[in-house]
Motif scaffolding. Structure first.
Motif, mmCIF file in Angstrom:
data_model
loop_
_atom_site.group_PDB
_atom_site.id
_atom_site.type_symbol
_atom_site.label_atom_id
_atom_site.label_comp_id
_atom_site.label_asym_id
_atom_site.label_seq_id
_atom_site.Cartn_x
_atom_site.Cartn_y
_atom_site.Cartn_z
ATOM 1 N N ARG A 73 0.831 -1.208 0.000
ATOM 2 C CA ARG A 73 0.000 0.000 0.000
ATOM 3 C C ARG A 73 0.863 1.254 0.000
ATOM 4 N NH1 ARG A 73 -3.688 -3.059 3.414
ATOM 5 N NH2 ARG A 73 -2.583 -2.346 5.261
ATOM 6 N N GLU B 99 2.433 1.736 -3.454
ATOM 7 C CA GLU B 99 1.436 2.132 -4.457
ATOM 8 C C GLU B 99 0.665 3.382 -4.036
ATOM 9 O OE1 GLU B 99 -1.010 -1.308 -5.149
ATOM 10 O OE2 GLU B 99 0.753 -2.578 -5.455
ATOM 11 N N VAL C 57 -1.576 3.838 -1.705
ATOM 12 C CA VAL C 57 -2.995 3.571 -1.480
ATOM 13 C C VAL C 57 -3.372 4.192 -0.141
ATOM 14 C CG1 VAL C 57 -4.747 1.786 -1.160
ATOM 15 C CG2 VAL C 57 -2.904 1.436 -2.799
ATOM 16 N N GLU D 22 -8.441 2.453 -0.403
ATOM 17 C CA GLU D 22 -8.913 2.827 -1.741
ATOM 18 C C GLU D 22 -8.994 1.631 -2.687
ATOM 19 O OE1 GLU D 22 -7.408 7.433 -2.223
ATOM 20 O OE2 GLU D 22 -6.011 5.820 -2.744
ATOM 21 N N ASN D 23 -8.187 0.624 -2.453
ATOM 22 C CA ASN D 23 -8.219 -0.579 -3.304
ATOM 23 C C ASN D 23 -9.258 -1.598 -2.847
ATOM 24 O OD1 ASN D 23 -7.034 -1.651 -1.027
ATOM 25 N ND2 ASN D 23 -5.113 -2.220 -2.025
#
Length: 158
Positions: free
Chosen positions: A48, A51, A53, A121-122
């Protein structure tokens, strides 16, 4: 007339040596990852962060045991009851909380500080313990368990 048969139950020496080598290799590899000598290949927190996130939704929750064996889950800010898990139900939630409470107890931390339930968010869910810094990744245990925790993010409808 009966014939003599050799029913020797011993395991061939090569198989025993192979099993011992495999077991030793597995234990050494597991220890190396546990002690940080080898990085974990699938670390959700690191993934996370890499990326970028961000949390999409958060809720601070308190978990308390009731005398009848039920677990009461309440919103830390409002003290509103979010969910009641009756005795003998919600095994995954109970096991997750038992593991996190055990970590707190080992550190001499009580149950006063709430846990933070996060939807990322993912779409992944995790339960964070700000008192110990530990996380429980919920999404990796199946849709039913994710749904149980996701319901705790919802505000009650008026």
């Amino acid at each position: 007339m009966s014939q003599a048969h050799n029913h020797d139950p011993t395991i061939p020496r090569g198989a025993l040596i192979g099993a011992a080598v495999l077991l030793t290799f597995t234990m050494v590899l597991t220890g190396a990852v546990s002690w940080g000598w080898i990085p974990q290949s699938a670390n959700p927190e690191l993934s996370r962060a890499a990326e970028q996130v961000a949390p999409a939704e958060k809720r601070n929750l308190n978990f308390a045991d009731r005398e009848d064996g039920a677990v009461i889950i309440s919103d830390a800010a409002t003290q509103d009851i979010v969910k009641v898990i009756a005795y003998g139900e919600g095994g995954f939630v109970r096991a997750t909380m038992r593991r996190m409470a055990k970590t707190r107890a080992a550190s001499g931390i009580g149950s006063e500080q709430p846990f933070t339930l996060i939807r990322w968010e993912n779409g992944a869910l995790s339960l964070h313990d700000p008192a110990t810094g530990k996380n429980a990744e919920i999404h990796g245990f199946g849709a039913d368990h994710s749904t149980t925790f996701a319901e705790m993010l919802k505000e009650p409808s008026a």
